[in-house]
Motif scaffolding. Structure first.
Motif, mmCIF file in Angstrom:
data_model
loop_
_atom_site.group_PDB
_atom_site.id
_atom_site.type_symbol
_atom_site.label_atom_id
_atom_site.label_comp_id
_atom_site.label_asym_id
_atom_site.label_seq_id
_atom_site.Cartn_x
_atom_site.Cartn_y
_atom_site.Cartn_z
ATOM 1 N N MET A 9 0.851 -1.180 0.000
ATOM 2 C CA MET A 9 0.000 0.000 0.000
ATOM 3 C C MET A 9 0.895 1.242 0.000
ATOM 4 S SD MET A 9 -3.161 0.712 2.505
ATOM 5 C CE MET A 9 -4.017 2.240 2.456
ATOM 6 N N LEU A 10 0.441 2.297 -0.634
ATOM 7 C CA LEU A 10 1.186 3.557 -0.694
ATOM 8 C C LEU A 10 0.499 4.607 0.175
ATOM 9 C CD1 LEU A 10 1.975 3.739 -4.512
ATOM 10 C CD2 LEU A 10 3.508 3.061 -2.662
ATOM 11 N N TYR A 11 1.331 5.427 0.826
ATOM 12 C CA TYR A 11 0.839 6.476 1.716
ATOM 13 C C TYR A 11 1.474 7.804 1.328
ATOM 14 C CZ TYR A 11 0.030 2.330 4.654
ATOM 15 O OH TYR A 11 -0.343 1.109 5.133
ATOM 16 N N THR A 12 0.705 8.869 1.439
ATOM 17 C CA THR A 12 1.271 10.204 1.265
ATOM 18 C C THR A 12 1.977 10.605 2.552
ATOM 19 O OG1 THR A 12 -0.691 11.319 2.119
ATOM 20 C CG2 THR A 12 -0.636 10.882 -0.279
ATOM 21 N N VAL A 13 2.659 11.732 2.524
ATOM 22 C CA VAL A 13 3.330 12.228 3.735
ATOM 23 C C VAL A 13 2.319 12.382 4.868
ATOM 24 C CG1 VAL A 13 4.500 14.208 4.758
ATOM 25 C CG2 VAL A 13 5.226 13.386 2.553
ATOM 26 N N GLY A 14 1.195 13.000 4.576
ATOM 27 C CA GLY A 14 0.179 13.227 5.605
ATOM 28 C C GLY A 14 -0.370 11.937 6.173
ATOM 29 N N GLU A 15 -0.624 10.967 5.302
ATOM 30 C CA GLU A 15 -1.154 9.682 5.758
ATOM 31 C C GLU A 15 -0.127 8.941 6.619
ATOM 32 O OE1 GLU A 15 -4.097 8.727 1.950
ATOM 33 O OE2 GLU A 15 -1.988 8.136 1.875
ATOM 34 N N MET A 16 1.119 8.920 6.161
ATOM 35 C CA MET A 16 2.161 8.227 6.922
ATOM 36 C C MET A 16 2.400 8.935 8.256
ATOM 37 S SD MET A 16 4.179 5.672 7.278
ATOM 38 C CE MET A 16 4.291 4.843 5.702
ATOM 39 N N ALA A 17 2.387 10.251 8.234
ATOM 40 C CA ALA A 17 2.580 11.003 9.473
ATOM 41 C C ALA A 17 1.481 10.660 10.481
ATOM 42 C CB ALA A 17 2.585 12.501 9.175
ATOM 43 N N LYS A 18 0.266 10.538 9.992
ATOM 44 C CA LYS A 18 -0.854 10.207 10.873
ATOM 45 C C LYS A 18 -0.686 8.807 11.460
ATOM 46 C CE LYS A 18 -5.874 10.268 11.068
ATOM 47 N NZ LYS A 18 -7.126 10.453 10.342
ATOM 48 N N VAL A 19 -0.285 7.857 10.624
ATOM 49 C CA VAL A 19 -0.077 6.482 11.087
ATOM 50 C C VAL A 19 1.021 6.438 12.148
ATOM 51 C CG1 VAL A 19 0.766 4.201 10.370
ATOM 52 C CG2 VAL A 19 -0.903 5.396 8.957
ATOM 53 N N LEU A 20 2.075 7.202 11.931
ATOM 54 C CA LEU A 20 3.220 7.219 12.853
ATOM 55 C C LEU A 20 2.990 8.090 14.085
ATOM 56 C CD1 LEU A 20 6.020 7.526 10.183
ATOM 57 C CD2 LEU A 20 5.818 5.645 11.808
ATOM 58 N N GLY A 21 2.054 9.016 13.982
ATOM 59 C CA GLY A 21 1.824 9.948 15.087
ATOM 60 C C GLY A 21 2.898 11.016 15.186
ATOM 61 N N VAL A 22 3.434 11.421 14.030
ATOM 62 C CA VAL A 22 4.451 12.476 13.985
ATOM 63 C C VAL A 22 3.977 13.566 13.026
ATOM 64 C CG1 VAL A 22 6.344 10.872 14.471
ATOM 65 C CG2 VAL A 22 5.790 11.431 12.098
#
Length: 152
Positions: free
Chosen positions: A1-14
């Motif tokens: 699956m691919l994530y944008t910066v915003g999506e990945m940041a949300k998943v990571l909590g950063v």
């Protein structure tokens, strides 16, 4: 699956800015970009970013993380070098933990000390307690806090 910066940041909590910073610093060499230049993160990138976060929390600098990336890029020839980096850093973290445990024991002693002082309304009695009358968990802390009489 691919994530944008915003999506990945949300998943990571950063913050997304953290991921952009990591990328700009060269810590994310495998992150792909869309035709429009948008960073696209994968599950593998997630694992690597979690590793970066762990290394940073444990005290590794950005420069040291970059050096690790260079080692990884050299392939299997750097396996022993990478192992040594992690062993060395593990020892440093163990020392930090031991130091913090010592600090915690001192804080626990001081909590006990002031709880006793509050019961009495003064710290006169508790400050004058001989080491034999200090509760067992705090004796070693008390001993480490003061220079022994025979040294004076």
């Amino acid at each position: 699956m691919l994530y944008t910066v915003g999506e990945m940041a949300k998943v990571l909590g950063v913050p997304a800015s953290t991921l952009r910073y990591y990328d700009n610093e060269g810590l994310l060499p495998c992150v792909k970009r869309s035709k429009g230049g948008i960073r696209l993160f994968t599950d593998k990138d997630y694992e690597w970013i979690k590793m970066i976060e762990c290394l940073k929390k444990s005290g590794l600098s950005i420069k040291e993380i970059k050096a690790l990336i260079e080692m990884i890029n050299r392939g299997d020839a750097s396996l022993s070098e990478r192992l040594e980096l992690f062993r060395s850093h593990k020892k440093a973290v163990e020392k930090q933990i031991a130091d913090m445990q010592e600090t915690l024991r001192l804080l626990e002693f001081r909590c006990w000390y002031y709880e006793e002082a509050l019961k009495d309304g003064t710290d006169s009695r508790v400050s004058a307690l001989p080491i034999e009358e200090i509760p067992e968990p705090y004796k070693s802390v008390k001993q480490k806090m003061y220079i022994a009489d025979e040294e004076s």
